[in-house]
Every structure is written in C-alpha cells, then in structure tokens.
Scaffold this motif. Sequence first.
Motif, PDB file in Angstrom:
ATOM      1  N   MET A   1       0.670  -1.253   0.013  1.00  0.00           N
ATOM      2  CA  MET A   1       0.130  -0.095   0.051  1.00  0.00           C
ATOM      3  C   MET A   1       0.829   1.150   0.044  1.00  0.00           C
ATOM      4  SD  MET A   1      -2.562   1.491   2.775  1.00  0.00           S
ATOM      5  CE  MET A   1      -3.242   3.043   2.956  1.00  0.00           C
ATOM      6  N   GLY A   2       1.778   1.157   0.705  1.00  0.00           N
ATOM      7  CA  GLY A   2       2.765   2.398   0.995  1.00  0.00           C
ATOM      8  C   GLY A   2       2.078   3.358   1.817  1.00  0.00           C
ATOM      9  N   THR A   3       2.147   4.738   1.466  1.00  0.00           N
ATOM     10  CA  THR A   3       1.699   5.724   2.063  1.00  0.00           C
ATOM     11  C   THR A   3       0.835   6.675   1.389  1.00  0.00           C
ATOM     12  OG1 THR A   3       3.828   5.894   3.722  1.00  0.00           O
ATOM     13  CG2 THR A   3       2.172   7.780   3.430  1.00  0.00           C
ATOM     14  N   THR A   4      -0.339   6.884   1.830  1.00  0.00           N
ATOM     15  CA  THR A   4      -1.318   8.011   0.919  1.00  0.00           C
ATOM     16  C   THR A   4      -2.050   8.823   1.685  1.00  0.00           C
ATOM     17  OG1 THR A   4      -3.178   6.355   1.511  1.00  0.00           O
ATOM     18  CG2 THR A   4      -1.963   6.090  -0.348  1.00  0.00           C
ATOM     19  N   PHE A   5      -2.108  10.034   0.994  1.00  0.00           N
ATOM     20  CA  PHE A   5      -2.767  11.159   1.729  1.00  0.00           C
ATOM     21  C   PHE A   5      -4.190  11.377   1.335  1.00  0.00           C
ATOM     22  CE2 PHE A   5      -4.329  15.580   1.239  1.00  0.00           C
ATOM     23  CZ  PHE A   5      -3.892  15.971   2.373  1.00  0.00           C
ATOM     24  N   HIS A   6      -4.928  11.718   2.398  1.00  0.00           N
ATOM     25  CA  HIS A   6      -6.623  11.738   1.991  1.00  0.00           C
ATOM     26  C   HIS A   6      -7.185  13.016   2.490  1.00  0.00           C
ATOM     27  CE1 HIS A   6      -6.505   7.542   0.600  1.00  0.00           C
ATOM     28  NE2 HIS A   6      -5.708   7.426   1.582  1.00  0.00           N
ATOM     29  N   GLY A   7      -7.974  13.721   1.837  1.00  0.00           N
ATOM     30  CA  GLY A   7      -8.539  15.055   2.147  1.00  0.00           C
ATOM     31  C   GLY A   7      -9.151  15.804   0.860  1.00  0.00           C
ATOM     32  N   PRO A   8      -9.815  16.579   1.120  1.00  0.00           N
ATOM     33  CA  PRO A   8     -10.504  17.112   2.543  1.00  0.00           C
ATOM     34  C   PRO A   8     -11.836  16.142   3.179  1.00  0.00           C
ATOM     35  CG  PRO A   8     -11.604  18.236   0.783  1.00  0.00           C
ATOM     36  CD  PRO A   8     -10.797  17.286   0.199  1.00  0.00           C
ATOM     37  N   ASP A   9     -11.989  15.136   2.470  1.00  0.00           N
ATOM     38  CA  ASP A   9     -13.033  14.163   3.281  1.00  0.00           C
ATOM     39  C   ASP A   9     -12.363  12.899   3.432  1.00  0.00           C
ATOM     40  OD1 ASP A   9     -15.289  13.151   4.047  1.00  0.00           O
ATOM     41  OD2 ASP A   9     -16.165  12.806   1.975  1.00  0.00           O
ATOM     42  N   PRO A  10     -11.542  12.765   4.618  1.00  0.00           N
ATOM     43  CA  PRO A  10     -10.860  11.419   4.574  1.00  0.00           C
ATOM     44  C   PRO A  10     -11.454  10.319   5.328  1.00  0.00           C
ATOM     45  CG  PRO A  10     -10.489  12.876   6.516  1.00  0.00           C
ATOM     46  CD  PRO A  10     -11.225  13.712   5.838  1.00  0.00           C
ATOM     47  N   TRP A  11     -12.702  10.469   5.889  1.00  0.00           N
ATOM     48  CA  TRP A  11     -13.526   9.513   6.601  1.00  0.00           C
ATOM     49  C   TRP A  11     -13.711   8.155   5.771  1.00  0.00           C
ATOM     50  CZ3 TRP A  11     -13.081   7.768  11.161  1.00  0.00           C
ATOM     51  CH2 TRP A  11     -12.556   8.789  12.221  1.00  0.00           C
ATOM     52  N   PRO A  12     -14.189   8.251   4.753  1.00  0.00           N
ATOM     53  CA  PRO A  12     -14.269   6.829   4.012  1.00  0.00           C
ATOM     54  C   PRO A  12     -13.292   6.021   3.871  1.00  0.00           C
ATOM     55  CG  PRO A  12     -15.375   8.712   2.682  1.00  0.00           C
ATOM     56  CD  PRO A  12     -14.788   9.257   3.909  1.00  0.00           C
ATOM     57  N   HIS A  13     -11.935   6.781   3.787  1.00  0.00           N
ATOM     58  CA  HIS A  13     -10.879   6.172   3.469  1.00  0.00           C
ATOM     59  C   HIS A  13     -10.447   5.727   5.073  1.00  0.00           C
ATOM     60  CE1 HIS A  13     -10.261   7.861  -0.546  1.00  0.00           C
ATOM     61  NE2 HIS A  13     -10.671   8.899   0.021  1.00  0.00           N
ATOM     62  N   ILE A  14     -10.609   6.317   5.872  1.00  0.00           N
ATOM     63  CA  ILE A  14     -10.150   5.767   7.367  1.00  0.00           C
ATOM     64  C   ILE A  14     -11.124   4.508   7.699  1.00  0.00           C
ATOM     65  CG2 ILE A  14     -10.188   6.448   9.784  1.00  0.00           C
ATOM     66  CD1 ILE A  14      -9.867   9.273   9.006  1.00  0.00           C
ATOM     67  N   THR A  15     -12.091   4.690   7.470  1.00  0.00           N
ATOM     68  CA  THR A  15     -13.111   3.706   7.631  1.00  0.00           C
ATOM     69  C   THR A  15     -12.765   2.466   6.936  1.00  0.00           C
ATOM     70  OG1 THR A  15     -14.920   5.170   8.188  1.00  0.00           O
ATOM     71  CG2 THR A  15     -15.648   3.013   7.999  1.00  0.00           C
ATOM     72  N   ARG A  16     -12.596   2.730   5.764  1.00  0.00           N
ATOM     73  CA  ARG A  16     -12.100   1.442   5.027  1.00  0.00           C
ATOM     74  C   ARG A  16     -10.986   0.745   5.389  1.00  0.00           C
ATOM     75  NH1 ARG A  16     -11.621   3.980   0.318  1.00  0.00           N
ATOM     76  NH2 ARG A  16     -13.795   4.027   0.297  1.00  0.00           N
ATOM     77  N   ALA A  17      -9.884   1.787   5.742  1.00  0.00           N
ATOM     78  CA  ALA A  17      -8.479   0.970   6.268  1.00  0.00           C
ATOM     79  C   ALA A  17      -8.805   0.523   7.457  1.00  0.00           C
ATOM     80  CB  ALA A  17      -7.503   2.284   6.251  1.00  0.00           C
ATOM     81  N   ILE A  18      -9.552   0.689   8.560  1.00  0.00           N
ATOM     82  CA  ILE A  18      -9.372   0.177   9.936  1.00  0.00           C
ATOM     83  C   ILE A  18     -10.316  -1.163   9.819  1.00  0.00           C
ATOM     84  CG2 ILE A  18      -8.910   2.380  10.803  1.00  0.00           C
ATOM     85  CD1 ILE A  18     -11.597   2.386  12.125  1.00  0.00           C
ATOM     86  N   ARG A  19     -11.153  -1.527   8.532  1.00  0.00           N
ATOM     87  CA  ARG A  19     -11.765  -2.659   8.810  1.00  0.00           C
ATOM     88  C   ARG A  19     -10.856  -3.908   8.412  1.00  0.00           C
ATOM     89  NH1 ARG A  19     -17.263  -1.920   8.780  1.00  0.00           N
ATOM     90  NH2 ARG A  19     -18.068   0.219   8.347  1.00  0.00           N
ATOM     91  N   THR A  20     -10.163  -4.470   9.544  1.00  0.00           N
ATOM     92  CA  THR A  20      -9.071  -5.459   9.496  1.00  0.00           C
ATOM     93  C   THR A  20      -9.313  -6.191  10.452  1.00  0.00           C
ATOM     94  OG1 THR A  20      -6.779  -5.615   8.933  1.00  0.00           O
ATOM     95  CG2 THR A  20      -7.532  -3.815  10.536  1.00  0.00           C
TER      96      THR A  20
END
Length: 315
Positions: free
Chosen positions: A1-20
């Motif tokens: 995956m590496g490192t990715t930046f998400h803004g200005p609406d990051p929550w969909p990316h956060i929620t997806r990332a922590i479903r593990t």
Amino acid sequence: MGTTFHGPDPWPHITRAIRTRGARLAAIAYLGLEAPELLPLRAGDVLIVNASKAALRAHATSPAILAYYLGRDVRVLSSPTLHANVIATNRLAVIGSANASVNSIFAQDAVIITDDPNILSQVRTFIDNIDEITDVDQVFIDNATREWEIGRAVPIPGISGRVHDLEADFLPSPLTRMFIKHVVDYKLSPTEQHIMDEQQPRKRTTAGPTAKYQLESLRIDKPSRIKRGDVIVFVSVDNEWIYPPAVVVSEPIRIPHAGGAVLHFLRIRTDLSPLPLTDSESRLTELGHPGSRLRTDHYVRSPSLRTALLDFWDL
C-alpha cells in the motif's frame, strides 16, 4: 500500500482502512453521534478520547457514544490532554486531523494512511504513552452526562458547532428537503434505548420552564434517502392525524445486530399539536394542492406545498 494522503474528506478512507482483523488502537479526541458509523470498533479494541469537562460541556464528545462503545466491549479511556487523532491496526497507521463526528465531515480535514512499520510502531508508542488516563465506566458516563446537560454546543470547526448551527432555529434554513412518513411503532432495542436515555435531557425534579424541544428516535430498516437536516412530517398509521414537523439532527447510526437497520435522532417541538388529516387535506386543496398525497410516504418536491404544510403550525 505504501503511504497515501486523503483530504479534505478522509473518513471513507479511514473507515475502509481500519476494517481489518486484529485489535485496533484509536486515539480520537472528539466523538459525535456519527462515530459508530465512522469508527466501527469492536470487542478487544481500545479507544482513547477527550471526555474532559470542557469537551463534554462544549458537546464535542458525546456520553451516549461512550456508552455505545462500552456496550460493544471496547475498552474506552479518557485523557483531558488528548488533541491528536491517530489509529493503529495490525498493519496500518492513520495520522491526521479528523475527529469522529459529522462536523469533521464538513470541515477541511486530512489524514495520512501508511503501512510503514516504523511509523506504525511510533503511533502505537504514542498511544501507549498518553497520560492522565481514566477508564470510562458507567459511573464516568453518568457524570459525563451531567456535564453535557450543563453545557451547550459551541462553534469549533471540525469538533462541534455544526449541531448548534442546526439547532439555533428549529427548522433548517433554507428548508429544501421534506418527507411525508407514516408513524411505525416498534420497541427500542437495549442499545437504542441506552443511546436515547443518554441523549435525552433528564426530567427536572424542581419547578422550572417546560422544555420546548424533545429528542425522539426514528428507526429505518431499509436503505433510505433521509439524512441530517431533513424535515419529516409524520402521519398516523390509521390516517387520522398529521403531526408537527420533526427535524433530523443526526446522520444514520447503525444498530448492531439489526440486519442493517439504522437509527436517526429527531428534534420535535413539544408545544405543537397534531391536526386531523382530513381537515388538513381540505385546507391544502383550498390552497391549490388537491394532490397533496398525505396518505402516502414520499418526498415533498413542491416548495409551495412544503410552505403550506409548515403554515399549519405557523412555522
């Protein structure tokens, strides 16, 4: 995956990332009613929040949501010095400015999500070293609820204030979305009842003014277009009564173990009374709305019909 930046609406990316799989560690300073949907934690996870007196009185952290996570067997702790928002899963770290609230959705927030093992280790160390920690239990929540009731929402972008904007006047301005919906009676689940009890102001035990507003709940079992800021005019199941408008004051909150059902909070005026439906239909016909469809659940597209309905209660 590496490192990715998400803004200005990051929550969909956060929620997806922590479903593990595996335990998650989250240090999220402020929690709104939308936190369970944004931050889907489960038994074995650890959540550190800022539930200080200042945060509670500013309505930045909701006692009802603390209770929700406790009910999910998440270990919840509070630190009055916490201002960061970071999450560590078994393989990813989330670092950024986003609080778990609808206010964050409307703010200009940003996060970095990375699988860099060094950064992940540093995030875990940061969370482990947060000081002035207090375990959140039922006694803590009872005290937090009292502080919440003393305070008020304040306009802190990204933290609180969006709720206050909606509640400054009873109806949103401009009002562009209204629904007609029939009342459906159902018994609240223990989780729903607990959230309602925590959010509903406690009844006064001494003399004082009668509360003008009240919090109610709306359960929706199927996918729906209803969202925060909408106005709903309810009709009784027997089509005898039409009820004063209710304002949706929360995004949908998923109800655990309910097959996808969600809960919305509604704000109602206690000083407004229901009206006979037949009389209301006759009045609308006189005003040029013979096809008002009050006996059918639907989205009210006509601005003039929305205005006519509100005029029933001088709103």
